[in-house]
Write an enzyme that holds these catalytic residues in place. Structure first.
Site, mmCIF file in Angstrom:
data_model
loop_
_atom_site.group_PDB
_atom_site.id
_atom_site.type_symbol
_atom_site.label_atom_id
_atom_site.label_comp_id
_atom_site.label_asym_id
_atom_site.label_seq_id
_atom_site.Cartn_x
_atom_site.Cartn_y
_atom_site.Cartn_z
ATOM 1 N N GLU A 43 -2.207 1.478 -6.576
ATOM 2 C CA GLU A 43 -3.313 2.114 -5.847
ATOM 3 C C GLU A 43 -4.276 1.063 -5.302
ATOM 4 O OE1 GLU A 43 -4.925 4.977 -8.601
ATOM 5 O OE2 GLU A 43 -3.125 6.241 -8.443
ATOM 6 N N CYS A 52 3.476 5.135 -3.821
ATOM 7 C CA CYS A 52 4.145 5.768 -4.965
ATOM 8 C C CYS A 52 5.206 4.838 -5.560
ATOM 9 C CB CYS A 52 4.848 7.046 -4.516
ATOM 10 S SG CYS A 52 3.756 8.347 -3.952
ATOM 11 N N GLU A 54 8.197 5.592 -6.339
ATOM 12 C CA GLU A 54 9.508 5.796 -5.712
ATOM 13 C C GLU A 54 9.672 4.892 -4.499
ATOM 14 O OE1 GLU A 54 7.336 8.054 -6.694
ATOM 15 O OE2 GLU A 54 8.252 9.986 -7.118
ATOM 16 N N CYS A 88 7.743 10.636 0.150
ATOM 17 C CA CYS A 88 8.868 9.966 -0.528
ATOM 18 C C CYS A 88 10.164 10.743 -0.324
ATOM 19 C CB CYS A 88 8.563 9.785 -2.008
ATOM 20 S SG CYS A 88 7.340 8.487 -2.321
HETATM 21 N N1 THU Z 1 2.602 9.170 -7.517
HETATM 22 C C1 THU Z 1 3.797 8.518 -7.604
HETATM 23 O O1 THU Z 1 3.839 7.293 -7.752
HETATM 24 N N2 THU Z 1 4.925 9.254 -7.525
HETATM 25 C C2 THU Z 1 4.967 10.615 -7.452
HETATM 26 O O2 THU Z 1 6.051 11.188 -7.437
HETATM 27 C C3 THU Z 1 3.732 11.377 -7.396
HETATM 28 C C4 THU Z 1 2.488 10.587 -7.286
HETATM 29 C C5 THU Z 1 1.376 8.389 -7.660
HETATM 30 C C6 THU Z 1 0.553 8.222 -6.426
HETATM 31 C C7 THU Z 1 -0.823 7.983 -7.023
HETATM 32 O O3 THU Z 1 -0.934 6.606 -7.348
HETATM 33 C C8 THU Z 1 -0.815 8.774 -8.308
HETATM 34 O O4 THU Z 1 0.550 9.013 -8.618
HETATM 35 C C9 THU Z 1 -1.541 10.105 -8.242
HETATM 36 O O5 THU Z 1 -1.119 10.851 -7.154
#
Ligand code: THU
Length: 128
Positions: A43, A52, A54, A88
């Protein structure tokens, strides 16, 4: 799903940089020839620049030459299993096709989907 792929995603999650949401995610993707690429969410204070887990795993894999994929494991410690976000899903569909998506919570839950079931009626190269 192979315990190794779940273990790799669990390890990757420990590297997450998620100071704003506090929600940490790990991902691991496997190729048919047994290579594994991992990612965690990262983040930024400019929230929209966050990425994310993924996508980190996917970019790592593609940038290292992987072109065929078998499965992705997504690990969190949430009660409710975490499915890939819409962005994603679009990217995974484009580069991986109909792979297995295995969701795992450190609280014990597990579910497995085909990407085509999570992302029906896609917009993709066949739409152009
Ligand atoms: N996030 C992911 O990394 N993968 C997901 O499948 C859902 C959300 C992350 C994005 C952000 O850093 C945090 O989770 C909250 O949304």
């Amino acid at each position: 799903m192979s315990p190794e792929l779940i273990a790799k995603a669990t390890e990757a999650r420990k590297m997450a940089l998620a100071p704003y949401s506090g929600f940490t995610v790990g991902a691991a993707m496997a190729t048919p020839d047994g290579r594994i690429y991992t990612g965690c969410n990262i983040e930024n204070a400019s929230y929209g620049l966050s990425i994310c887990a993924e996508r980190v795993a996917l970019w790592k894999a593609l940038s290292e030459g992987a072109r065929e994929f078998r499965a992705m494991v997504i690990v969190t410690d949430a009660e409710k299993l975490t499915t890939p976000c819409g962005a994603c899903r679009q990217l995974l569909w484009e580069y991986c096709g109909d792979i297995l998506i295995h969701l795992h919570s450190l609280k014990g839950a597990d579910e497995e989907y085909r990407l085509a079931d999570l992302f029906p009626v896609p917009f993709d190269s066949g739409s152009l």
